[in-house]
Write an enzyme that holds these catalytic residues in place. Structure first.
Site, PDB file in Angstrom:
ATOM      1  N   HIS A 280       1.850  -1.439  -1.028  1.00 10.11           N
ATOM      2  CA  HIS A 280       1.406  -1.238  -2.405  1.00 10.11           C
ATOM      3  C   HIS A 280       0.969   0.191  -2.666  1.00 10.11           C
ATOM      4  O   HIS A 280       1.178   0.729  -3.751  1.00 10.11           O
ATOM      5  CB  HIS A 280       0.250  -2.181  -2.737  1.00 10.11           C
ATOM      6  CG  HIS A 280      -0.252  -2.001  -4.140  1.00 10.11           C
ATOM      7  ND1 HIS A 280      -1.231  -1.100  -4.477  1.00 10.11           N
ATOM      8  CD2 HIS A 280       0.135  -2.561  -5.303  1.00 10.11           C
ATOM      9  CE1 HIS A 280      -1.442  -1.130  -5.779  1.00 10.11           C
ATOM     10  NE2 HIS A 280      -0.631  -2.014  -6.300  1.00 10.11           N
ATOM     11  N   CYS A 281       0.399   0.849  -1.676  1.00  5.86           N
ATOM     12  CA  CYS A 281      -0.283   2.116  -1.945  1.00  5.86           C
ATOM     13  C   CYS A 281       0.664   3.298  -2.134  1.00  5.86           C
ATOM     14  O   CYS A 281       0.807   3.833  -3.219  1.00  5.86           O
ATOM     15  CB  CYS A 281      -1.280   2.405  -0.827  1.00  5.86           C
ATOM     16  SG  CYS A 281      -2.669   1.258  -0.785  1.00  5.86           S
TER      17      CYS A 281
END
Length: 445
Positions: A280-281
């Protein structure tokens, strides 16, 4: 934090419930961030309610079975058995909580704009049960201003006053899935509230986990802190990926160059090249900043360019594999048997969100290759509408592939065995030990 900061009877009463660990903590979103956090609070003695809408996950939690590698069944099960950690799919129970921590996804759209649908849904649920003496902490990574511009208006519709009746802050998640050294209990927390009282209460909350807490002046500063951390990694990964692409036509081993540069004791930090970025990051967060920067009239050109370079790496790897297979087989990639090692986005975890490994396999499939994969952490994965099952990593499976592509560096794979039996290896992770006895050809990114 000083007692003087906690003005007002409502804040002082909540602070007492927190320090006495009588405050009920609700965690919305029990994924890679939310579940370890919920377990951490329950282990610290808080009554915890986890909210998870996914039926499969909710059923697993009810049985005390974990689906997150960082949370073993042995840690989760006893908490569920004792009723210290309960789970719910309905949000009505939020009204009985003292603290709500929001840990939902914040993806981006196809146009690379922030998609806050999950955050907005969580905030609506919180607002329906919001009551005096409640602390709400947003942890989902997002652009600067979200807490103040999105969360605050959603919650003040109740008529309650922030900083006096209820409290709102942002504290970015800093989880690193698969990292056994730095965990939810050891990674320092950054906290920034809408008011100083909000900040002070959030600091007090996370101090109960015996976690170092670093305060910033505002929720916006806390939101920007998280983006700086991830954009820093994105830019440096993009830099070394660009170096890898430059080293190849020059006949230079980029891994040798990175290793040599890493001997400098100052002014350099090593980053590894690879087939792209995932999770996600790093794959998503730069676009939150780029979007907000453009809205402010100050384009984040370096941030956007780094994201573009990293996003293009799966295509570059697919091109290199296509070329290598054509040279080795003296035939096009169509019909070639490709065995991908790894489907998750990073080693020793089962998270396939934005996984470059899946993207590379998808691109090779679109070119006509016959793809298969092995990943003990990912038993099944969908690629272009087809569900694939992880194959056993046997000598015959390795030797039967026209090319073995190392896409994720898992610690449980015997890469010497891979080198020994493979006809052709394309290693994007520098996982095959240099000098390993090989049956065929070994190429590196």
């Amino acid at each position: 934090m000083t007692a003087r900061e906690l003005t007002g009877s409502t804040a002082r009463a909540l602070e007492r419930r927190i320090t006495e660990r009588r405050a009920t903590v609700g965690v919305i979103g029990l994924g890679y961030v939310g579940l370890p956090l919920a377990v951490g609070f329950a282990q610290a003695g808080f009554p915890v309610v986890g909210f998870e809408t996914d039926r499969t996950r909710a059923a697993s939690l009810a049985r005390g079975l974990s689906y997150v590698e960082d949370v073993p069944d042995g840690a989760l099960g006893p908490l569920v058995l004792r009723g210290r950690l309960t789970s719910a799919r309905e949000f009505g129970a939020l009204a009985a909580t003292d603290v709500v921590v929001i840990c939902v996804q914040t993806p981006v759209t196809a146009a690379h704009e922030p998609d806050l649908a999950f955050v907005a849904s969580a905030l609506r649920a919180v607002a329906r049960g919001l009551h005096a003496g409640q602390l709400v902490v947003l942890q989902s990574t997002t652009y600067p201003g979200t807490t103040e511009e999105i969360a605050l208006p959603a919650l003040t519709q109740s008529g309650l006053r922030v900083g006096e009746d209820f409290f709102l802050a942002f504290s970015p998640e800093r989880i690193d899935p698969g990292n056994r050294r730095h965990t939810t209990r050891t990674i320092p927390r950054v906290v920034g509230g809408i008011t100083p009282v909000c900040t002070a209460l959030t600091q007090r909350l996370f101090e109960q986990l015996e976690t170092p807490v670093y305060r910033v002046s505002s929720a916006r500063a806390a939101e920007m802190t998280k983006l700086l951390e991830n954009v820093f990694r994105s830019v440096n990964i993009a830099l070394v990926n660009e170096f890898a692409r430059l080293c190849e036509p020059l006949g230079i081993d980029v891994w040798e160059v990175v290793g040599a540069a890493a001997t400098k004791p100052f002014g350099f930090m090593p980053f590894d090249p690879g087939p792209g970025v995932g999770g996600h990051c790093i794959a998503v967060d730069p676009y939150h900043l780029a979007w907000k920067a453009a809205a402010c009239g100050v384009p984040a050109r370096l941030t956007a360019l780094a994201a573009e370079i990293n996003e293009d790496m799966p295509s570059y790897v697919a091109d290199r594999v296509t070329q290598a297979v054509a040279t080795h087989r003296r035939a096009p990639i169509a019909g070639a048997r490709i065995l991908g090692l790894g489907a998750s986005y990073k080693g020793d975890v089962g998270d396939t969100r934005e996984s470059p490994a899946v993207k590379v396999l998808s691109l090779l499939k679109q070119r006509g290759a016959l793809i298969a994969y092995h990943d003990a952490h990912v038993p099944r994965v969908w690629i272009d509408g087809t569900e694939y099952t992880s194959v056993a990593l046997t000598p015959s499976e390795i030797g039967g592939a026209d090319c073995v592509v190392v896409l994720t560096a898992h610690g449980d794979i015997d890469y010497r065995q891979v080198a020994e039996h493979a006809q052709l290896v394309f290693d994007t992770r520098h996982a095959v030990p240099p000098g390993a006895p090989s049956h065929g050809t070994i190429l590196r990114l």
